[in-house]
Design an enzyme around this catalytic site. Structure first.
Site, PDB file in Angstrom:
ATOM      1  N   ASP A  34       0.938  -1.216  -0.024  1.00 53.17           N
ATOM      2  CA  ASP A  34      -0.141   0.072  -0.088  1.00 53.17           C
ATOM      3  C   ASP A  34       0.795   1.185  -0.052  1.00 53.17           C
ATOM      4  O   ASP A  34       1.953   1.450   0.575  1.00 53.17           O
ATOM      5  CB  ASP A  34      -0.940   0.037   1.210  1.00 53.17           C
ATOM      6  CG  ASP A  34      -2.084   0.955   1.160  1.00 53.17           C
ATOM      7  OD1 ASP A  34      -2.403   1.160   0.064  1.00 53.17           O
ATOM      8  OD2 ASP A  34      -2.702   1.318   2.037  1.00 53.17           O
ATOM      9  N   HIS A  51       3.395   3.603  -8.673  1.00 48.84           N
ATOM     10  CA  HIS A  51       3.287   2.077  -9.064  1.00 48.84           C
ATOM     11  C   HIS A  51       4.541   1.663  -9.703  1.00 48.84           C
ATOM     12  O   HIS A  51       4.801   0.562  -9.221  1.00 48.84           O
ATOM     13  CB  HIS A  51       2.045   1.918 -10.110  1.00 48.84           C
ATOM     14  CG  HIS A  51       0.530   2.256  -9.268  1.00 48.84           C
ATOM     15  ND1 HIS A  51       0.381   1.532  -8.062  1.00 48.84           N
ATOM     16  CD2 HIS A  51      -0.324   3.202  -9.778  1.00 48.84           C
ATOM     17  CE1 HIS A  51      -0.861   2.004  -7.688  1.00 48.84           C
ATOM     18  NE2 HIS A  51      -1.138   3.114  -8.580  1.00 48.84           N
ATOM     19  N   SER A  79      -6.981  -5.448  -6.541  1.00 49.60           N
ATOM     20  CA  SER A  79      -8.169  -6.036  -5.953  1.00 49.60           C
ATOM     21  C   SER A  79      -9.285  -6.044  -6.815  1.00 49.60           C
ATOM     22  O   SER A  79      -9.310  -5.194  -7.785  1.00 49.60           O
ATOM     23  CB  SER A  79      -8.205  -5.381  -4.488  1.00 49.60           C
ATOM     24  OG  SER A  79      -8.753  -4.063  -4.554  1.00 49.60           O
ATOM     25  N   LEU A 145      11.280 -20.522  -3.780  1.00 47.11           N
ATOM     26  CA  LEU A 145      10.284 -19.378  -3.512  1.00 47.11           C
ATOM     27  C   LEU A 145       9.161 -19.267  -4.510  1.00 47.11           C
ATOM     28  O   LEU A 145       9.207 -19.429  -5.690  1.00 47.11           O
ATOM     29  CB  LEU A 145      10.860 -18.183  -3.452  1.00 47.11           C
ATOM     30  CG  LEU A 145       9.753 -17.038  -3.183  1.00 47.11           C
ATOM     31  CD1 LEU A 145       9.285 -16.869  -1.709  1.00 47.11           C
ATOM     32  CD2 LEU A 145      10.255 -15.598  -3.535  1.00 47.11           C
ATOM     33  N   ARG A 202       1.781  -5.074   6.128  1.00 48.14           N
ATOM     34  CA  ARG A 202       1.059  -3.998   5.389  1.00 48.14           C
ATOM     35  C   ARG A 202       1.933  -2.666   5.577  1.00 48.14           C
ATOM     36  O   ARG A 202       1.983  -2.285   6.530  1.00 48.14           O
ATOM     37  CB  ARG A 202      -0.225  -3.928   5.852  1.00 48.14           C
ATOM     38  CG  ARG A 202      -1.194  -2.678   4.915  1.00 48.14           C
ATOM     39  CD  ARG A 202      -2.723  -2.579   5.067  1.00 48.14           C
ATOM     40  NE  ARG A 202      -3.030  -1.670   4.128  1.00 48.14           N
ATOM     41  CZ  ARG A 202      -4.188  -1.525   3.812  1.00 48.14           C
ATOM     42  NH1 ARG A 202      -5.224  -2.355   4.101  1.00 48.14           N
ATOM     43  NH2 ARG A 202      -4.690  -0.658   2.792  1.00 48.14           N
ATOM     44  N   SER A 210      -8.632  -4.720   4.056  1.00 45.53           N
ATOM     45  CA  SER A 210      -8.924  -4.451   2.794  1.00 45.53           C
ATOM     46  C   SER A 210      -9.341  -5.580   1.933  1.00 45.53           C
ATOM     47  O   SER A 210      -8.945  -5.698   0.715  1.00 45.53           O
ATOM     48  CB  SER A 210      -7.986  -3.735   1.983  1.00 45.53           C
ATOM     49  OG  SER A 210      -7.845  -2.476   2.718  1.00 45.53           O
TER      50      SER A 210
END
Length: 254
Positions: A34, A51, A79, A145, A202, A210
């Site tokens: 975020d 971004h 999302s 991973l 977060r 969220s």
């Protein structure tokens, strides 16, 4: 007993310690990345620049997770609620997976990273879903991973979808009501077969979920920071893991 945390004199000592750690490294870390837009706005720049810088932060955290031998990293990239944003911002965000994978896929492959996704991929642009599918195909045999990218993901949408599929299976006699328990229910989620997160990070100062992994985070340890995602460093990533190691996970016990 809590794990004793060593005192580091500098950032390099902390980094080296976690790279060679024999302590409790969280096996599955989920991150709500975020603050990209606010990072850009603070600099009087269009939100898309935030971004873009967020991708740079992402590469550093993936590198740290690989070196720390974290088994799974789940990133909240887009999302179901993000469709409410301006179209220009949505279009840019949904181009980022293709751009990220075009540049970094060879490094991810060489570092034995496996790409996976959670979310409703059918509503994404073809260029996005095709780029992600290509990366998944190229890395499917890797066993290092596992990097889960949450795209067009919303936990309430996921849970409602699971209930619909359960009812369908019950009506078709593929599942009985008596068989339904928490483990069975989990098998109807996007995260079927995945371990639940040990640690949620977060960034950006907000302290809420969220609509992210609401079922899966029932016993996850939470760590919040005011740092905006583009400024989130490997140092802060290690700090979150230090805090995780200080905690005792009782799962409702004593």
């Amino acid at each position: 007993m809590p794990i004793k945390i060593p005192i580091f004199n500098n950032k390099q000592q902390r980094k080296d310690s976690f790279y060679d750690s024999e302590g409790t490294i969280p096996g599955h870390i989920a991150i709500i990345m975020d603050g990209n837009g606010r990072w850009a706005e603070k600099r009087s720049m269009p939100r898309i620049y935030g971004h873009k810088e967020g991708v740079s932060a992402l590469t550093k955290i993936v590198e740290a997770a690989v070196k720390c031998k974290v088994k799974m990293l789940t990133l909240y990239a887009f999302s179901t609620e993000n469709w409410k944003r301006p179209k220009s911002e949505i279009d840019y965000i949904l181009r980022l997976p293709k751009e990220f994978l075009h540049i970094y896929l060879p490094d991810l492959i060489s570092n034995n990273v496996r790409i996976s996704t959670i979310g409703d991929m059918k509503d994404l642009p073809a260029s996005t879903s095709e780029a992600v599918q290509y990366a998944m195909d190229r890395t499917r045999d890797n066993d290092g991973l596992q990097l889960n990218i949450a795209l067009n993901y919303g936990s309430r949408h996921e849970i409602v979808g699971a209930i619909k599929n359960i009812l369908t299976d019950i009506n078709n006699s593929a599942l009985s009501l008596d068989e339904l328990d928490e483990q069975k229910f989990s098998g109807y989620l996007y995260t079927e077969g995945l371990p639940e997160p040990d640690l949620l990070i977060r960034t950006g100062g907000e302290k809420r979920l969220s609509n992210f992994l609401l079922w899966q985070l029932a016993y996850t340890e939470f760590w919040f920071t005011d740092i905006l995602w583009p400024d989130f460093s490997q140092e802060e990533f290690f700090r979150a893991m230090e805090e995780y190691q200080r905690r005792q996970r009782r799962y409702g016990g004593i």
